[in-house]
Design an enzyme around this catalytic site. Structure first.
Site, mmCIF file in Angstrom:
data_model
loop_
_atom_site.group_PDB
_atom_site.id
_atom_site.type_symbol
_atom_site.label_atom_id
_atom_site.label_comp_id
_atom_site.label_asym_id
_atom_site.label_seq_id
_atom_site.Cartn_x
_atom_site.Cartn_y
_atom_site.Cartn_z
ATOM 1 C CB SER A 1 -28.815 47.094 21.848
ATOM 2 O OG SER A 1 -27.651 46.336 21.570
ATOM 3 C CE LYS A 2 -33.555 45.761 21.630
ATOM 4 N NZ LYS A 2 -32.860 46.956 21.800
ATOM 5 N NE ARG A 3 -25.215 45.172 19.268
ATOM 6 C CZ ARG A 3 -24.058 45.712 19.585
ATOM 7 N NH1 ARG A 3 -23.117 44.969 20.114
ATOM 8 N NH2 ARG A 3 -23.849 46.998 19.387
#
Length: 445
Positions: A228-230
RNA sequence: GCCGCUAUCGUCCAGGGGACUAGGACGCCGCCCUCUCACGGCGGAAACCCGGGUUCGAAUCCCGGUAGCGGUACCA
């Protein structure tokens, strides 16, 4: 290898992430390696989440990666008439039926029957279209990576293949489109494995020979969780912004889930085309580890010609006249993004925020050394590497100092920090007047 | 819950009944090189998920467990 027709079919609900990029790469390698064709199809039947911006971004990412398709892009919604045609046929010959049963109804049914019996609706004159799943028997998915996987029909619910408004749903459209495009090998993420029997049943209903399948293991973040983006650079855009080279990304992604019998790590794209074998793809999910990509990118960076490196660096930073700095930085950077933090001082002046480096090296002794260096450099007639080195070594000798007690103050005077390219090279690139002025400033500061 | 997939160093990949004292790469540690940081070189620590079974012999084959993941949408 017989010519293959493969396809990459992303859904434009977001940026192209590295899992999708790897699927595209594997398909592309198969097409190139077999003299076959890669078709690009945009799975945009989810009108809510699909956007033209995302389509553009995916196309752009594929272009940057150098994985352009031979056919397409074709929009799935643009094929809705064809979907309607097949739908009518399936309805007419009894392979499908309309039903107003909702997901809630199915859930209730499942709660009662458990694994004994999949949901079977009652044909009505309205509602969504469901595909008839045979009461008994099984559908076997022949997978190039996983072997045969058997799905018992009693466990399958009659899948909804078109909404109440008649628009096609993924599991139906994908089968129709792959069949019409004469796809020979469907290579995609493992998240589609459980859906494959539904798609196979659509082929059966259509009376069409299905393709072969290969379900790729999923790509996970460094923590083993879904990407994911993190997780930093999880999309192709982010990889590009982080200063990675397309060739390095292709090499890294190829090895994330695949490897052949020799233990080669650095493999050119041409070599990849020659060697890639989808049957050898690993079955286990792989974690995306940016450290290895960084290392690999550094190797690719060092293999670039100076012209190529300079052009890449100038495009990346938006600055010009970087050739000399590019040359002296190449052993020290792993990504294009590493360049400016290392060499920016050459153009923008010494960094002002490294108190630690100044405190350590611009001491009384350091400044005294700088004064000597200034004199020695002022005296040389030609501003070339050899003369610069001779002058500095002369200061080291006359002061009876350790080399670093002379070089480090010079480095801090020029760069403002204790890290830079080689000191002789740096002086050379910064130039005589500017170098002398920075040294004078630091010596008197 | 149900259905399915998967399981080798921290990570990625190799090995798929005896050649395993389990190999390579990243990362990590140490040494060398050295003007910093790197690059490069050399060396090191580091893994067969657990339990049964088959077999003369299992990391490798089978079964079970456990764990992770996916699917179970009128999403893709």
């Amino acid at each position: 290898m017989p010519a293959m027709r493969v396809r990459f079919a992303p859904s434009p609900t977001g940026a192209l992430h590295i899992g999708g990029a790897r699927a595209a790469l594997y398909n592309w390698l198969m097409a190139r390696g077999s003299g076959g064709t890669m078709v690009l199809r945009i799975e945009d039947t989810d009108r809510e989440r699909s956007t033209p911006e995302n389509v553009e971004q995916i196309l752009d990412a594929l272009r940057w990666l150098g994985l352009e398709a031979d056919e397409g892009p074709i929009s799935q919604v643009a094929r809705s008439e064809r979907h309607q045609e097949v739908l009518r046929r399936l309805l007419d010959d009894g392979h499908a039926y309309r039903s107003t049963a909702t997901g809630e109804d199915v859930k209730v049914y499942k709660a009662q029957h458990g694994a004994d019996r999949g949901f079977r609706g009652t044909p009505e004159n309205e509602g969504a279209v469901r595909l008839h799943v045979p009461g008994d028997g099984a559908t076997v998915v022949h997978d190039l990576i996983r072997g045969d996987t058997t799905f018992q029909h009693v466990h399958l619910d009659d899948p909804v293949i078109a909404r109440g408004d008649g628009t096609a749903l993924y599991n139906f459209a994908v089968a129709v489109d792959d069949a019409d495009a004469a796809i020979t090998h469907v290579v995609r993420g493992e998240d589609h494995l459980s859906n494959t029997p539904k798609q196979l049943l659509v082929y059966v209903a259509m009376g069409v020979q299905p393709p072969l399948f290969a379900h790729l293991p999923l790509l996970l973040g460094p923590d083993g969780k879904k990407l994911s983006k993190r997780h930093g650079a999880a999309s192709v855009q982010e990889l590009r912004d982080a200063g990675y080279l397309p060739a390095a990304v292709r090499n890294y992604l190829a090895l994330l889930g695949w490897g052949d019998s020799d233990d080669e790590t650095l493999i050119s794209t041409d070599e990849l085309v020659r060697r890639f074998d989808v049957a050898r793809v690993s079955k286990n999910p792989a974690r995306f580890d940016e450290q290895k990509l960084r290392w690999m990118n550094g190797r690719y960076l060092r293999e670039l010609s100076l012209d190529e490196l300079t052009a890449d660096l100038e495009a990346f930073t938006g600055r010009e006249g970087l050739r000399a700095a590019a040359e002296i930085s190449r052993e020290k950077i792993q990504t294009l993004a590493d360049f400016w933090p290392l060499c920016g001082f050459i153009f923008d002046g010494p960094a002002q925020d490294d108190e630690k480096a100044r405190g350590k090296w611009l001491t009384d002794a350091g400044r005294a050394a700088l004064t000597d260096v200034h004199a020695a450099l002022t005296a040389i007639t030609a501003w070339d590497l050899a003369s610069i080195e001779t002058a500095l070594q002369g200061v080291v000798a006359s002061r009876e100092a350790k080399p670093k007690d002379v070089f480090q103050p010079v480095r801090v005077a020029l760069a403002g920090t204790a890290v830079s390219p080689g000191i002789f090279e740096t002086l050379h690139v910064v130039g005589r007047d500017e170098s002398l002025s920075r040294i004078r400033a630091a010596a008197s500061g």
